[in-house]
Structure formats: structure tokens, C-alpha cells
Write an enzyme that holds these catalytic residues in place. Structure first.
Site, PDB file in Angstrom:
ATOM      1  N   TYR A  27     -28.717  11.037  32.820  1.00 57.79           N
ATOM      2  CA  TYR A  27     -29.010   9.609  32.976  1.00 57.79           C
ATOM      3  C   TYR A  27     -30.508   9.333  32.852  1.00 57.79           C
ATOM      4  O   TYR A  27     -30.945   8.483  32.065  1.00 57.79           O
ATOM      5  CB  TYR A  27     -28.490   9.109  34.324  1.00 57.79           C
ATOM      6  CG  TYR A  27     -28.996   7.743  34.702  1.00 57.79           C
ATOM      7  CD1 TYR A  27     -28.607   6.611  33.987  1.00 57.79           C
ATOM      8  CD2 TYR A  27     -29.887   7.576  35.767  1.00 57.79           C
ATOM      9  CE1 TYR A  27     -29.086   5.353  34.331  1.00 57.79           C
ATOM     10  CE2 TYR A  27     -30.360   6.317  36.110  1.00 57.79           C
ATOM     11  CZ  TYR A  27     -29.956   5.213  35.389  1.00 57.79           C
ATOM     12  OH  TYR A  27     -30.442   3.978  35.726  1.00 57.79           O
ATOM     13  N   GLY A  49     -23.744  -7.242  34.699  1.00 57.26           N
ATOM     14  CA  GLY A  49     -24.244  -6.197  35.586  1.00 57.26           C
ATOM     15  C   GLY A  49     -24.890  -6.754  36.839  1.00 57.26           C
ATOM     16  O   GLY A  49     -24.991  -7.977  37.029  1.00 57.26           O
ATOM     17  N   GLN A  50     -25.362  -5.853  37.687  1.00 57.07           N
ATOM     18  CA  GLN A  50     -25.966  -6.274  38.952  1.00 57.07           C
ATOM     19  C   GLN A  50     -27.146  -7.207  38.742  1.00 57.07           C
ATOM     20  O   GLN A  50     -27.211  -8.296  39.323  1.00 57.07           O
ATOM     21  CB  GLN A  50     -26.433  -5.043  39.740  1.00 57.07           C
ATOM     22  CG  GLN A  50     -25.326  -4.178  40.291  1.00 57.07           C
ATOM     23  CD  GLN A  50     -25.865  -3.230  41.349  1.00 57.07           C
ATOM     24  OE1 GLN A  50     -25.988  -3.582  42.512  1.00 57.07           O
ATOM     25  NE2 GLN A  50     -26.193  -2.022  40.951  1.00 57.07           N
ATOM     26  N   ASP A  75     -20.962  -4.843  21.756  1.00 62.65           N
ATOM     27  CA  ASP A  75     -20.560  -3.465  22.019  1.00 62.65           C
ATOM     28  C   ASP A  75     -21.734  -2.541  21.701  1.00 62.65           C
ATOM     29  O   ASP A  75     -22.066  -2.324  20.528  1.00 62.65           O
ATOM     30  CB  ASP A  75     -19.341  -3.108  21.166  1.00 62.65           C
ATOM     31  CG  ASP A  75     -18.839  -1.693  21.435  1.00 62.65           C
ATOM     32  OD1 ASP A  75     -19.439  -0.980  22.267  1.00 62.65           O
ATOM     33  OD2 ASP A  75     -17.849  -1.295  20.787  1.00 62.65           O
ATOM     34  N   ASP A  94     -36.235   4.551  38.278  1.00 66.15           N
ATOM     35  CA  ASP A  94     -37.035   5.571  38.957  1.00 66.15           C
ATOM     36  C   ASP A  94     -36.563   6.985  38.613  1.00 66.15           C
ATOM     37  O   ASP A  94     -37.272   7.956  38.865  1.00 66.15           O
ATOM     38  CB  ASP A  94     -36.976   5.372  40.471  1.00 66.15           C
ATOM     39  CG  ASP A  94     -35.555   5.404  41.011  1.00 66.15           C
ATOM     40  OD1 ASP A  94     -34.705   4.675  40.469  1.00 66.15           O
ATOM     41  OD2 ASP A  94     -35.278   6.159  41.967  1.00 66.15           O
ATOM     42  N   ALA A  99     -27.002  -1.172  30.712  1.00 65.81           N
ATOM     43  CA  ALA A  99     -27.287   0.262  30.779  1.00 65.81           C
ATOM     44  C   ALA A  99     -26.024   1.026  31.127  1.00 65.81           C
ATOM     45  O   ALA A  99     -25.086   0.477  31.710  1.00 65.81           O
ATOM     46  CB  ALA A  99     -28.369   0.559  31.825  1.00 65.81           C
ATOM     47  N   TRP A 148     -32.916   1.995  43.270  1.00 63.62           N
ATOM     48  CA  TRP A 148     -31.926   1.784  44.328  1.00 63.62           C
ATOM     49  C   TRP A 148     -31.443   0.334  44.368  1.00 63.62           C
ATOM     50  O   TRP A 148     -31.439  -0.329  45.418  1.00 63.62           O
ATOM     51  CB  TRP A 148     -32.518   2.174  45.675  1.00 63.62           C
ATOM     52  CG  TRP A 148     -32.790   3.634  45.861  1.00 63.62           C
ATOM     53  CD1 TRP A 148     -33.066   4.561  44.891  1.00 63.62           C
ATOM     54  CD2 TRP A 148     -32.834   4.348  47.103  1.00 63.62           C
ATOM     55  NE1 TRP A 148     -33.282   5.799  45.442  1.00 63.62           N
ATOM     56  CE2 TRP A 148     -33.146   5.697  46.805  1.00 63.62           C
ATOM     57  CE3 TRP A 148     -32.659   3.980  48.424  1.00 63.62           C
ATOM     58  CZ2 TRP A 148     -33.268   6.677  47.792  1.00 63.62           C
ATOM     59  CZ3 TRP A 148     -32.789   4.944  49.408  1.00 63.62           C
ATOM     60  CH2 TRP A 148     -33.093   6.287  49.092  1.00 63.62           C
TER      61      TRP A 148
END
Length: 288
Positions: free
Chosen positions: A125, A10-11, A36, A102, A60, A150
């Protein structure tokens, strides 16, 4: 110390993985194929195999609009899988660092959100992420929950990459100007997580907020992205619109600024200027 990082692709997870490797910290990082999160009965079994001293969850379900239809999947990954992680950490008496969002807030505030402000998620979410938080608080005594906002980075899907693509493909781009928040580079979050790892002996358990600075609207963020881009792409038209003019399946908070004072006081990590990381992300995107 051996770290188990869940969500290495992920990021933020990819940035944490890179830092752990660069600093020579003993760790194992899982991808979706290796762990998984929808197979709940196997999560603790997989974690046991790696005998960690601390667990970091950077995974996530983050498809905010899609979550309005995939309710069960969002809850499975963001709530029930996190519950299994928390149970494991408590049983092994090891710390658990978990990334949240957030979007647990409704955006009706007028001042930056503090960690103990009332939550009121607007969509599936946010609800699923808050449910995961509550599971950790109830089940794992040694935990750090880090809410971020963000996020953008060199890996994965994010607003910066989307805007760069739209500026290439379209002559004019419309962006919402009445939602305010703080862009947060994934690389900065990773640095903070490494700081946290170095402070676990102080037992800084609890919930913390971190985001970049300064605050900006999505339109203002897009304007800065266009400014950093070079050549004719930087001349593409950019139009300011309202949330009503851009309806989405999931509602977004109109105000998403997080108060980071507790973070600074506890870990000495001050908010970093997100604009410093923007050029690197855009340059990499140009080379892909």
C-alpha cells in the site's frame, strides 16, 4: 472555477463533495461506476468530458492488508491511474490536488515527519501510494500532494466504526498500544482542501502534511472511542497489546506523526483536535 472530484464516495471524497455543494462551487464528482480506475485507457477520456479547471483526487486503494496479495490492483489504482490524471492535468495546464498517506514512511523516526524526510514504505500500500506521488512530481508541474494519517469519518470503513462495532459485539477488545499516530477527521481534511482551492492563485505547489491533534496510540484512540460511547457499551473491557501480539499481513509504521508546520505557514490551517469530530461520527454510526 469548475472542479472535477474523483472519488466522491470515500471518507474524504464524500466530505469534499458535500462542502463543494454547500458552497455552491461548480463541480462534478465521480464514483467508481462513473470512473473505473482500473480501466487506464479510459481515465483521460472521462476527464476530458468534464472540462475541469482543477482536479482533486480523493480516490485510492486503501485495503492495507489485502494489498499484500492484490499487488497489481493496488499499483493500478494508486500509481498508474494517478499517472493518467497527472498527464491530463499537465496537458491542460490545470492544478492537481492529490491525497496521499503517512504510510510512505517506515515509522522509525523519533520526531514528526517533515515533507522532505526520506521515505521507506513498509508494504505494498505505502509503496503504491509513493509511486503515485512520484508520478505526479515527474509529470505535473501544478500539483499539491497532501499526506494525511489515520483518517476517520462518517462514510466508509475506518477504525472508529470498527471499534464501535467490536464494543457492541464483544465483551473484551484487544488493541495495539505501541503504534503512535494522529487521528484525522475526514471533515477537517475537506475543509483544508477547500482552503487550498481558494489559494491556487498563489501557486503553492508541492507536498504538505496534515493530521489531527493530539497524537495517540491505537489503544488510546480506542479508549477515547469507548469513553464517548454511552450506556453499557462504554463499560466493555479494553486491553492493551503489542504489535507482536497482533500480527497482520502488512507491517504498520510504529510512529506516524506528521509535521504540519509547512501547512500552517502556507495555508494558515492549524491542526484541529480530532476529539471534536469523534462524537458526531459515533452518533451517526449509532443511527445506521
Amino acid at each position: 472555477m469548475k472542479v472535477l472530484l474523483i472519488g466522491r464516495t470515500g471518507q474524504v471524497g464524500s466530505e469534499i463533495h458535500a462542502l463543494l455543494h454547500a458552497r455552491g462551487i461548480d463541480h462534478y464528482a465521480t464514483s467508481r461506476n462513473e470512473l473505473d480506475l482500473t480501466a487506464l485507457s479510459t481515465i483521460q477520456e472521462t476527464m476530458i468530458q468534464h472540462t475541469p479547471d482543477v482536479v482533486i483526487n480523493a480516490s485510492a486503494y486503501t485495503a492495507v492488508d489485502k494489498a499484500e496479495e492484490e499487488i497489481e490492483l493496488a499499483q493500478t489504482i494508486n500509481h498508474h491511474a494517478v499517472k493518467e490524471m497527472a498527464l491530463f492535468c499537465e496537458a491542460k495546464a490545470i492544478p492537481f490536488i492529490h491525497l496521499s498517506t503517512d504510510y510512505v514512511f517506515d515509522g522509525k523516526a523519533k520526531t514528526p515527519y517533515k515533507e522532505d524526510d526520506p521515505v521507506n514504505p513498509l508494504g505494498v500500500y505505502g509503496n503504491s501510494k509513493y509511486a503515485g506521488e512520484e508520478a505526479i512530481r515527474a509529470l505535473c508541474s501544478q500539483h499539491i500532494i497532501l499526506r494525511i494519517s489515520w483518517v476517520f469519518g462518517q462514510n466508509g470503513h475506518n477504525f472508529v466504526k470498527t471499534m464501535a462495532r467490536l464494543f457492541r459485539e464483544k465483551d473484551a477488545v484487544n488493541v495495539v498500544d505501541d503504534q503512535i499516530g494522529c487521528p484525522t477527521p475526514a471533515c477537517d481534511v475537506a475543509q483544508l482542501v477547500l482552503v487550498m482551492l481558494g489559494r491556487l492563485q498563489d501557486e503553492p505547489w508541492g507536498t504538505y502534511h496534515y493530521c489531527g491533534t493530539p497524537s495517540v496510540s491505537w489503544y488510546g484512540f480506542a479508549k477515547k472511542i469507548r469513553e464517548v460511547m454511552t450506556g453499557p457499551l462504554a463499560l466493555k473491557a479494553l486491553n492493551s497489546i503489542t504489535t507482536e501480539e497482533y500480527p497482520t499481513p502488512a507491517k504498520r509504521p510504529a510512529y506516524s506523526i506528521l509535521n504540519t508546520e509547512k501547512m500552517l505557514e502556507t495555508f494558515g490551517f492549524a491542526p484541529l483536535d480530532w476529539r471534536l469530530a469523534l462524537r458526531n461520527v459515533l452518533e451517526l454510526d449509532d443511527n445506521e
